[in-house]
Design an enzyme around this catalytic site. Structure first.
Site, PDB file in Angstrom:
ATOM      1  N   GLU A 127      43.645  37.909 -87.646  1.00 44.45           N
ATOM      2  CA  GLU A 127      44.478  38.469 -88.716  1.00 44.45           C
ATOM      3  C   GLU A 127      43.976  38.025 -90.085  1.00 44.45           C
ATOM      4  OE1 GLU A 127      48.503  37.304 -88.116  1.00 44.45           O
ATOM      5  OE2 GLU A 127      48.492  37.940 -86.017  1.00 44.45           O
ATOM      6  N   ASP A 131      42.520  40.561 -92.815  1.00 41.00           N
ATOM      7  CA  ASP A 131      43.150  40.684 -94.126  1.00 41.00           C
ATOM      8  C   ASP A 131      42.091  40.672 -95.232  1.00 41.00           C
ATOM      9  OD1 ASP A 131      45.514  40.545 -95.981  1.00 41.00           O
ATOM     10  OD2 ASP A 131      44.625  38.609 -96.452  1.00 41.00           O
ATOM     11  N   ASP A 200      50.138  42.881 -88.485  1.00 38.72           N
ATOM     12  CA  ASP A 200      49.239  41.805 -88.060  1.00 38.72           C
ATOM     13  C   ASP A 200      48.239  42.307 -87.028  1.00 38.72           C
ATOM     14  OD1 ASP A 200      50.581  40.088 -89.722  1.00 38.72           O
ATOM     15  OD2 ASP A 200      51.755  39.131 -88.134  1.00 38.72           O
ATOM     16  N   GLU A 203      45.475  44.292 -88.728  1.00 40.39           N
ATOM     17  CA  GLU A 203      44.501  43.403 -89.362  1.00 40.39           C
ATOM     18  C   GLU A 203      43.573  42.777 -88.325  1.00 40.39           C
ATOM     19  OE1 GLU A 203      47.074  41.861 -93.244  1.00 40.39           O
ATOM     20  OE2 GLU A 203      47.085  40.699 -91.391  1.00 40.39           O
TER      21      GLU A 203
END
Length: 315
Positions: A127, A131, A200, A203
């Site tokens: 994640e 990101d 999440d 990502e």
């Protein structure tokens, strides 16, 4: 006293995982055992022969009914919930993983990793990487699409495109929630539909694609999956939009009521907290929003409320 009743047999740990999750989401406890004597296995059992799934005698008929209701009509020996097979997700994202373990990790929530007691197998590290990759690629995309716009406007565009709400909507279009590997608690509380878990997971999927195939595959994926959101940005429907003000103006014009924002307890680790907010009108909750900050969650709640209050001619 009668012992556990065997209600299902398989040679696949993936299928065993799916069926166990299915039954336990209905409150039925499952015991997995292999054909090898004196050995019990939680999940990792491929190559060890047949795996037997047993339940309490009182639950046997209900367990069989649940399994039967989820059988595919392609192969009578397999039980697969729609969307569970990662190969279906690969078709949706138009990318086939060379290292399937990366995809599995991207789909594994920490609640499941904790149950399986496999350290480092959840998607939280992915994640963080995802990101950063999303931030870079979206910034690059905006640089190409809007070369004349100033830094402040591009920052607002980027925030809209990579917000929790935006990523969750992209994940929902992929039916990503159907593929997540969740623990029993998350499964029972509707984790597959939670905005934060969907964002999440998106990502983490981005990071897994990057590690497996490089940046170009991810760039094509992001441009394709965020195309709808980018169109909204082009039409200036998102950028600079103050949904809270718009909601207040609509309510005052129609009923004179004022929206009230009620904050729920935040979730997640300190460095990645998720906030949820209900927007109330005349004491009744009309919408819920979530985001990486209280402000983002309030704006998302107001956006959802506006969408629900809009009549057919407003859409």
């Amino acid at each position: 006293m009668p012992g556990p009743v065997v209600i299902f047999r398989t040679h696949s740990d993936v299928e065993a995982s799916v069926v166990r999750g299915l039954l336990e989401s209905h409150g039925i406890q499952v015991l997995l055992s292999s054909a090898i004597a004196h050995t019990l296995f939680p999940l990792t059992i491929d190559g060890l022969g047949e795996v037997r799934m047993s339940v309490h005698p009182d639950d046997a008929d209900e367990a069989r009914r649940i399994i039967e209701s989820h059988r595919t009509d392609v192969d009578d020996t397999r039980v697969v919930r729609m969307g569970e097979d990662p190969a279906n997700l690969e078709r949706r994202i138009a990318y086939r993983f060379r290292e399937p373990e990366l995809l599995e990790q991207a789909l594994t929530h920490r609640s499941r990793a904790n149950e399986d007691e496999v350290e480092g197998s959840d998607n939280e590290s992915l994640e963080v990487l995802g990101d950063a990759i999303l931030g870079f690629l979206v910034a690059e995309l905006l640089f190409r699409e809007f070369p004349a716009d100033d830094e402040g406007r591009k920052s607002k565009m980027k925030a809209a495109l990579v917000s929790t709400a935006s990523l969750a909507r992209a994940a929902d279009r992929l039916a990503l929630g159907s593929y997540l590997r969740l623990g029993r608690g998350e499964e029972k509380t509707g984790g597959r539909r939670k905005t934060a878990l969907l964002a999440d997971g998106f990502e983490a999927l981005v990071a897994a694609m990057y590690l497996d195939g490089g940046l170009e595959h991810v760039r094509a994926f992001i441009e394709r999956e965020l195309a709808g959101s980018l169109d909204e940005v082009r039409r200036a429907e998102v950028v600079g939009q103050d949904y809270k003000s718009a909601l207040q103006e609509r309510l005052q014009a129609t009923s004179g009521a004022l929206p009230v924002y009620q904050h729920l307890p935040p979730a997640g680790p300190d460095h990645r907290k998720r906030f949820e907010v209900d927007v109330l009108v005349n004491g009744e909750a009309v919408a819920r929003g979530s985001g990486g900050s209280k402000k983002e969650a309030e704006q998302e709640a107001a956006r959802v409320a506006l969408d629900r209050l809009a009549g057919p001619t407003d859409r």
